[in-house]
Design an enzyme around this catalytic site. Structure first.
Site, PDB file in Angstrom:
ATOM      1  N   ASP A 125       0.846  -1.186   0.000  1.00 48.47           N
ATOM      2  CA  ASP A 125       0.000   0.000   0.000  1.00 48.47           C
ATOM      3  C   ASP A 125       0.884   1.239   0.000  1.00 48.47           C
ATOM      4  OD1 ASP A 125      -2.493   1.230  -0.062  1.00 48.47           O
ATOM      5  OD2 ASP A 125      -2.510   1.514   2.102  1.00 48.47           O
ATOM      6  N   HIS A 167      -4.018  13.961   0.189  1.00 51.20           N
ATOM      7  CA  HIS A 167      -4.223  13.106   1.378  1.00 51.20           C
ATOM      8  C   HIS A 167      -3.044  13.237   2.342  1.00 51.20           C
ATOM      9  CE1 HIS A 167      -5.097   9.621   3.907  1.00 51.20           C
ATOM     10  NE2 HIS A 167      -3.900   9.128   3.615  1.00 51.20           N
ATOM     11  N   GLU A 181     -10.365   4.007   3.105  1.00 45.96           N
ATOM     12  CA  GLU A 181      -9.454   4.759   2.244  1.00 45.96           C
ATOM     13  C   GLU A 181      -9.824   4.450   0.795  1.00 45.96           C
ATOM     14  OE1 GLU A 181      -5.364   3.992   3.449  1.00 45.96           O
ATOM     15  OE2 GLU A 181      -5.534   5.586   4.954  1.00 45.96           O
ATOM     16  N   GLU A 192      -8.988   4.119  -2.783  1.00 48.76           N
ATOM     17  CA  GLU A 192      -7.753   3.915  -3.536  1.00 48.76           C
ATOM     18  C   GLU A 192      -8.040   3.176  -4.844  1.00 48.76           C
ATOM     19  OE1 GLU A 192      -4.385   2.344  -1.417  1.00 48.76           O
ATOM     20  OE2 GLU A 192      -5.158   2.971   0.539  1.00 48.76           O
ATOM     21  N   ASP A 221      -8.992   0.431   1.579  1.00 53.66           N
ATOM     22  CA  ASP A 221      -8.091  -0.039   2.622  1.00 53.66           C
ATOM     23  C   ASP A 221      -8.668   0.364   3.986  1.00 53.66           C
ATOM     24  OD1 ASP A 221      -5.669  -1.330   3.321  1.00 53.66           O
ATOM     25  OD2 ASP A 221      -4.799   0.615   3.812  1.00 53.66           O
ATOM     26  N   ARG A 248      -7.901   3.845  12.833  1.00 53.83           N
ATOM     27  CA  ARG A 248      -7.038   5.012  13.089  1.00 53.83           C
ATOM     28  C   ARG A 248      -6.476   5.059  14.503  1.00 53.83           C
ATOM     29  NH1 ARG A 248      -5.813   6.137   7.997  1.00 53.83           N
ATOM     30  NH2 ARG A 248      -7.640   6.643   6.750  1.00 53.83           N
ATOM     31  N   GLN A 299      -3.792   2.470  14.748  1.00 52.54           N
ATOM     32  CA  GLN A 299      -2.659   2.969  13.966  1.00 52.54           C
ATOM     33  C   GLN A 299      -1.859   4.021  14.726  1.00 52.54           C
ATOM     34  OE1 GLN A 299      -3.914   4.328  10.103  1.00 52.54           O
ATOM     35  NE2 GLN A 299      -1.873   4.939   9.442  1.00 52.54           N
ATOM     36  N   LYS A 319      -4.145  -2.004   9.666  1.00 50.75           N
ATOM     37  CA  LYS A 319      -4.460  -2.159   8.250  1.00 50.75           C
ATOM     38  C   LYS A 319      -4.691  -3.616   7.889  1.00 50.75           C
ATOM     39  CE  LYS A 319      -3.409   2.158   6.886  1.00 50.75           C
ATOM     40  NZ  LYS A 319      -4.175   2.958   5.914  1.00 50.75           N
ATOM     41  N   THR A 331      -8.914  -5.412   3.360  1.00 54.87           N
ATOM     42  CA  THR A 331      -8.806  -4.490   2.236  1.00 54.87           C
ATOM     43  C   THR A 331      -9.737  -5.039   1.180  1.00 54.87           C
ATOM     44  OG1 THR A 331      -6.518  -3.906   2.745  1.00 54.87           O
ATOM     45  CG2 THR A 331      -7.243  -3.588   0.466  1.00 54.87           C
ATOM     46  N   GLU A 385     -10.063  12.528   6.914  1.00 50.95           N
ATOM     47  CA  GLU A 385      -9.954  13.858   6.315  1.00 50.95           C
ATOM     48  C   GLU A 385     -11.305  14.569   6.236  1.00 50.95           C
ATOM     49  OE1 GLU A 385      -7.796  11.562   3.107  1.00 50.95           O
ATOM     50  OE2 GLU A 385      -7.211  13.614   2.607  1.00 50.95           O
TER      51      GLU A 385
END
Lengths: 418, 418
Positions: free
Chosen positions: A125, A132, A198, A200, A230, A234, A237, A250, A254, A360
């Site tokens: 990844d 971002h 996420e 992607e 993904d 948070r 993380q 993570k 996915t 975000e």
């Protein structure tokens, strides 16, 4: 290139994701049948195992399609990729002499269950979307130090966990993990409270390498692209990622879309990476347009509720192309293999409605977004269904990716209370 | 437990790595033959494919051994693991009635080429040796901030690259990469100038999981252990690793020893993890002795020169066991699979001669070590052969791992000058 007409009528609508121009590759099953390779055309799937049995498709390689993955086709290499696509185009074109033989081999997508389209060899990844990286960096380090010093020189990436890649539609269970809030003295083991997505793109590597490859060589190694979500914890993380990067945050899941849209289908939509603040070193330098103009969106639907579009952006917002990421991945001599999956990194545009993660969109939870119907969201809640969509818009036709969807399930009761 | 005697005489020496008590599993070939499973006994290998053909070994599962990997045995599970070991012990014991049938199936190790003993599904590398983490942290952040805040609460790890795992004996080519020194304005693409080794143990996961597992469950999932050298490009790592962890710096090669020493063979050598500074949370708490008392060493031999032992330490120096690492790995629900390889992290002891990397031995290159013969080393030089060895010492016998060796080759000429 205009719409190419097919005798499969549904494929001829200007906004249908799967016209003859597309021909994406997936793996499907019908009730009582084993998963096997198929090609989407309009609302139908051409059963490739049956087409091979009937002698309708024969790349001269021996059997390729009676298996639940496209890796064998990838391994055959670009000449076979082109020959196969040409043959499928001929079979499915309006007026094709093969129609009578092929029509009985079509299966309605509505009757099919989709599976992972390829065996994921390894999953990497990246973190290669500038907006971002800037948004996340601003939240955590302030705008002046938002981008790490290496960010404008290499596509930063980390190895993910291939075993956690699931096909669109698979529910995703909120994970537990070790979490320590900023005001906590000690960490605790708890369900993730900041579960995120996420947005992607995933590049599917189709050819191997065993040493450094150029950006141009890397581009030629890419078999196709999928949508990729993904899922990210948070809070887990934040506690774990220093100094060696994201790990369990993570590893829950996915999700990828079930259809590999080939590089060939995307050719008309190639576009350049953005202007460079620093000139890239030779091994990463752009050598042609290697991003793609693909409109992307994310919707969120609460349990039993209607969906709200929470983000709209475009793959061309990336700073690095998948070819540049793959070239960088090979610099150390790292062997790359068919079935390797490269996540682009979260794709966000410059404005607020273009942000590809809830982190975000809600600015770290401080500015919850409001859904149609009035509910608010900072992060994913149990029962929410998150769906990515992607499409390149041509002259009277669409190259669609289908959807990449997943419903968030409540965390298990304490998994260690046994 | 004393030495168990075998009719294979070489296996009965007190210092031989492969007595009957050991029976490690590998994959070998002889000139003109395909790689297949074998078991080491003294200086010989019992050809398991031949033993299966002859009906000497039959776990009742269907064929398992005529393949170049032990993954199929792993997948059969602990009952078969035990039954197989019991049967091999019976066949190879002094006085065995099977001697006449088995003796013709022995191949001299001297005549065999060794291959990777299993298909590496995915590779994870941890950072779970306290002395190593303290040394590295002290060099980069000072002694007060040496350990990251999470270090004493979770075994920090990152996903590595399974495709880069090679068997002992495979030469390792010095990589190129993007490097920016502390005094450079901009990065450049150059051969690694700080190429290093990491002395580690690798745990081979033998059973799958699909949700959080306890430490005790994790221990039972481990099939065996190998020596592991995680070749590391320190200058590439320094530039790339913030914020998402090591990537290309660790992707050139990871060497493992060719024989999987089973968990069963190591049972007599179990020992406890060290005293805890913070009590671990329940999901990681020790529940029995899950480290092993294994003496480890590293030698360095310059091109054409004699080897010098540059480090001696012991696996019991780890802060976290492989079982704790695997339990942590599963907390997010990350699916674990047979063939997953977990690197322990660099194993260093408390004193200088016990350091498991050149980075620590030469203190970041500031204090080069002197080899027998007078040459000095800060990092690996072209032509150097680095060899790891490991052995658990029993009462009149040894459980050896064999060697994990690799010679460093000069970097390619600029791989992009074509």
């Amino acid at each position: 290139m205009p719409l190419m007409k097919s005798w499969v009528d549904s494929a001829n609508a200007a906004d249908h994701p799967f016209p003859l121009n597309n021909l994406p590759y997936g793996v499907f099953s019908t009730p009582g049948s084993d998963p096997r390779c198929g090609v989407a055309i309009g609302d139908m799937i051409l059963d490739m195992a049956a087409a091979e049995d009937a002698g309708l498709v024969d790349p001269g390689t021996g059997p390729l399609f009676d298996v639940p993955f496209w890796n064998e086709v990838m391994e055959e290499g670009p000449e076979i990729w082109t020959a196969l696509r040409d043959r499928l185009t001929a079979i499915l074109s309006e007026g094709s002499a093969d129609r009578a033989a092929a029509e009985p081999l079509l299966v309605a997508q509505a009757d099919a269950e989709m599976h992972l389209p390829f065996l994921v060899s390894e999953y990497t990844d990246f973190y290669a979307g500038r907006h971002h990286a800037f948004n996340v960096g601003t939240m955590f380090r302030g705008a002046e130090n938002a981008l790490p010093p290496n960010w404008l020189h290499i596509p930063i990436g980390y190895n993910g966990r291939a075993s956690s890649v699931v096909v669109s539609g698979t529910p995703v269970r909120r994970p537990w993990g070790q979490i320590k809030g900023p005001d906590d003295d000690l960490p605790r083991f708890a369900p993730c409270a900041r579960f995120d997505i996420e947005l992607e793109m995933g590049a599917v590597v189709g050819q191997p390498s065993d040493g450094p490859v150029t950006v141009a060589e890397a581009d030629a190694m890419i078999f196709g692209y999928v949508l990729l979500n993904d899922w990210s914890a948070r809070d887990i993380q934040a506690w774990e990622y220093q100094p060696l990067g994201p790990f369990q945050a993570k590893a829950t899941a996915t999700s990828i879309s079930p259809w590999i849209v080939t590089r060939a289908a995307l050719e008309p939509f190639r576009c350049d990476t953005p202007a460079r603040e620093f000139e890239l070193l030779d091994h990463l330098k752009d050598c042609g347009p290697m991003l793609y103009d693909i409109d992307l969106s994310v919707t969120l639907a609460p349990e039993g509720g209607a969906q709200t579009t929470i983000a709209r952006t475009n793959y061309r917002e990336m700073y690095y192309s998948a070819a540049q990421q793959l070239a960088h991945h090979s610099t150390s001599g790292c062997p790359m293999n068919p079935g390797d999956l490269l996540g682009s990194g979260t794709i966000s545009g410059p404005t607020k409605p273009e942000r590809g993660s809830l982190l975000e969109l809600s600015w770290g939870g401080r500015e919850p977004i409001t859904l149609d119907g009035g509910q608010t969201r900072s992060f994913v809640e149990d029962g929410d269904t998150l769906t990515l969509q992607g499409a390149a818009r041509g002259d009277g036709y669409t190259i669609g990716f289908g959807t990449c969807t997943g419903k968030a399930l409540a965390a298990l009761d304490d998994p260690y209370a046994r």
